[in-house]
Design a protein around this motif. Structure first.
Motif, mmCIF file in Angstrom:
data_model
loop_
_atom_site.group_PDB
_atom_site.id
_atom_site.type_symbol
_atom_site.label_atom_id
_atom_site.label_comp_id
_atom_site.label_asym_id
_atom_site.label_seq_id
_atom_site.Cartn_x
_atom_site.Cartn_y
_atom_site.Cartn_z
ATOM 1 N N UNK A 153 0.803 -1.223 0.000
ATOM 2 C CA UNK A 153 0.000 0.000 0.000
ATOM 3 C C UNK A 153 0.837 1.275 0.000
ATOM 4 N N UNK A 154 1.960 1.284 0.716
ATOM 5 C CA UNK A 154 2.738 2.512 0.871
ATOM 6 C C UNK A 154 3.767 2.710 -0.222
ATOM 7 N N UNK A 155 4.230 1.634 -0.849
ATOM 8 C CA UNK A 155 5.137 1.771 -1.977
ATOM 9 C C UNK A 155 6.607 1.818 -1.620
ATOM 10 N N UNK A 156 7.430 2.524 -2.430
ATOM 11 C CA UNK A 156 8.884 2.507 -2.274
ATOM 12 C C UNK A 156 9.342 3.026 -0.921
ATOM 13 N N UNK A 157 10.375 2.380 -0.379
ATOM 14 C CA UNK A 157 10.946 2.797 0.890
ATOM 15 C C UNK A 157 12.317 2.148 1.026
ATOM 16 N N UNK A 158 12.938 2.320 2.170
ATOM 17 C CA UNK A 158 14.139 1.586 2.557
ATOM 18 C C UNK A 158 13.943 1.180 4.006
ATOM 19 N N UNK A 201 2.369 11.912 -14.824
ATOM 20 C CA UNK A 201 3.634 11.178 -14.788
ATOM 21 C C UNK A 201 3.398 9.679 -14.890
ATOM 22 N N UNK A 202 2.334 9.202 -14.236
ATOM 23 C CA UNK A 202 2.029 7.780 -14.291
ATOM 24 C C UNK A 202 1.660 7.324 -15.684
ATOM 25 N N UNK A 203 0.922 8.146 -16.407
ATOM 26 C CA UNK A 203 0.544 7.792 -17.779
ATOM 27 C C UNK A 203 1.766 7.707 -18.677
ATOM 28 N N UNK A 204 2.689 8.644 -18.538
ATOM 29 C CA UNK A 204 3.913 8.611 -19.330
ATOM 30 C C UNK A 204 4.737 7.376 -19.005
ATOM 31 N N UNK A 205 4.786 7.012 -17.725
ATOM 32 C CA UNK A 205 5.558 5.845 -17.307
ATOM 33 C C UNK A 205 4.964 4.570 -17.887
ATOM 34 N N UNK A 206 3.643 4.478 -17.892
ATOM 35 C CA UNK A 206 2.993 3.286 -18.433
ATOM 36 C C UNK A 206 3.197 3.151 -19.939
ATOM 37 N N UNK A 207 3.293 4.286 -20.619
ATOM 38 C CA UNK A 207 3.456 4.261 -22.066
ATOM 39 C C UNK A 207 4.893 3.971 -22.496
ATOM 40 N N UNK A 208 5.829 4.222 -21.609
ATOM 41 C CA UNK A 208 7.243 4.012 -21.947
ATOM 42 C C UNK A 208 7.572 2.524 -21.944
ATOM 43 N N UNK A 209 8.451 2.125 -22.825
ATOM 44 C CA UNK A 209 8.850 0.722 -22.921
ATOM 45 C C UNK A 209 10.052 0.495 -22.002
ATOM 46 N N UNK A 210 9.776 0.410 -20.687
ATOM 47 C CA UNK A 210 10.837 0.245 -19.705
ATOM 48 C C UNK A 210 10.394 -0.738 -18.636
ATOM 49 N N UNK A 211 11.345 -1.114 -17.785
ATOM 50 C CA UNK A 211 11.034 -1.909 -16.604
ATOM 51 C C UNK A 211 10.519 -0.933 -15.548
ATOM 52 N N UNK A 212 9.221 -0.900 -15.366
ATOM 53 C CA UNK A 212 8.606 0.082 -14.470
ATOM 54 C C UNK A 212 9.122 -0.059 -13.044
ATOM 55 N N UNK A 213 9.270 -1.283 -12.593
ATOM 56 C CA UNK A 213 9.756 -1.511 -11.227
ATOM 57 C C UNK A 213 11.147 -0.931 -11.045
ATOM 58 N N UNK A 214 12.063 -1.266 -11.945
ATOM 59 C CA UNK A 214 13.444 -0.806 -11.831
ATOM 60 C C UNK A 214 13.517 0.716 -11.951
ATOM 61 N N UNK A 215 12.709 1.290 -12.839
ATOM 62 C CA UNK A 215 12.720 2.742 -13.009
ATOM 63 C C UNK A 215 12.292 3.450 -11.727
ATOM 64 N N UNK A 216 11.203 2.977 -11.117
ATOM 65 C CA UNK A 216 10.711 3.607 -9.900
ATOM 66 C C UNK A 216 11.682 3.410 -8.740
ATOM 67 N N UNK A 217 12.292 2.227 -8.671
ATOM 68 C CA UNK A 217 13.276 1.969 -7.609
ATOM 69 C C UNK A 217 14.447 2.936 -7.721
ATOM 70 N N UNK A 218 15.022 3.022 -8.923
ATOM 71 C CA UNK A 218 16.192 3.884 -9.105
ATOM 72 C C UNK A 218 15.839 5.351 -8.891
ATOM 73 N N UNK A 219 14.647 5.746 -9.341
ATOM 74 C CA UNK A 219 14.228 7.138 -9.161
ATOM 75 C C UNK A 219 14.038 7.458 -7.681
ATOM 76 N N UNK A 221 15.481 5.926 -5.023
ATOM 77 C CA UNK A 221 16.765 5.950 -4.321
ATOM 78 C C UNK A 221 17.564 7.206 -4.668
ATOM 79 N N UNK A 222 17.511 7.622 -5.936
ATOM 80 C CA UNK A 222 18.218 8.834 -6.334
ATOM 81 C C UNK A 222 17.610 10.068 -5.671
ATOM 82 N N UNK A 223 16.295 10.109 -5.626
ATOM 83 C CA UNK A 223 15.612 11.252 -5.007
ATOM 84 C C UNK A 223 15.912 11.318 -3.520
#
Length: 250
Positions: A153-158, A201-219, A221-223
């Protein structure tokens, strides 16, 4: 009920995080050192993504499309005012006197002149926002971020950010279950309002041909690394926990 679960399950989340960490140790070596729990994290991510697509996103879309813009702005201002309360505490704990003072003045001005935060008068008079949470405070004082986690429910964290959630919830007027004037519906409204802000932003992410999980994880951690260093991380490849208190702007 979702909001009550959020505000009362802090200890449960910490226990769950510990269980996931121990379970992850048995998953064998991983290619990404920041994400040793990737198989389990991906499973939780798929659950969250399904919930978002089938519940949160449709509700947020309806809220964005049918709620007057003036009302949406007022709602967002109120929740920003609540988050400024946490900013006062965390900026103070990080010895950032100017930021803590600005956050306190924002709360006072917006709560009074701004009618409980409905109007962002503080920004109009050049009082800058300095959002901080307890995970950032722990990082400032040298607590390691630990493995990346995806929380139900809460999403990305560490591990570090998860450990900071009970403090954030205790300080936050909406999440604090002991404050009877705020109902679970208020927490749900904040979730919907926040999700509505990410629709484009979510719509753009869904349309992009990428690994959504890896993209959100890296974004994420970088943020978080950028937030720990107040937007000015060092060039060298150092972990975010290496920041000493004297290095942060005050």
């Amino acid at each position: 009920m979702i909001a009550q679960l959020f505000s009362r399950s802090a200890h449960g989340l910490l226990v769950a995080a510990s269980v996931l960490f121990l379970a992850g140790c048995a998953t064998g070596p991983q290619t990404n050192p920041t994400d040793p729990l990737e198989p389990l994290n991906r499973s939780v991510f798929r659950f969250n993504d399904s919930l978002d697509e089938n519940v949160l996103k449709p509700v947020a879309t309806g809220y964005r499309d049918y709620t007057p813009t003036l009302v949406q702005t007022g709602v967002r201002n109120v929740f920003n005012n609540f988050s400024d309360v946490s900013a006062v505490l965390n900026n103070g704990l990080q010895l950032k006197g100017r930021q803590a003072a600005s956050s306190l003045m924002r709360v006072v001005v917006n709560t009074t002149v701004g009618v409980y935060g409905l109007f962002d008068v503080a920004t109009a008079i050049k009082l800058e926002r300095y959002p901080e949470d307890f995970g950032q405070t722990l990082g400032y004082w040298g607590v390691r971020s630990g493995p990346y986690l995806v929380l139900p429910l809460l999403g990305p964290s560490t591990v570090r950010d998860t450990a900071g959630l009970p403090v954030d919830w205790h300080v936050d007027p909406v999440s604090n279950a002991r404050i009877a004037s705020f109902s679970p519906e208020t927490q749900i409204l904040r979730i919907v309002d926040r999700r509505a802000g990410y629709l484009a932003a979510g719509n753009l992410l869904n349309e992009a041909s990428i690994d959504k999980y890896a993209f959100l994880r890296d974004a994420y951690l970088q943020r978080r690394r950028s937030q720990i260093f107040d937007g000015n991380p060092p060039d060298q490849d150092l972990p975010d926990q290496s920041q000493a208190p004297s290095q942060s702007s005050k």
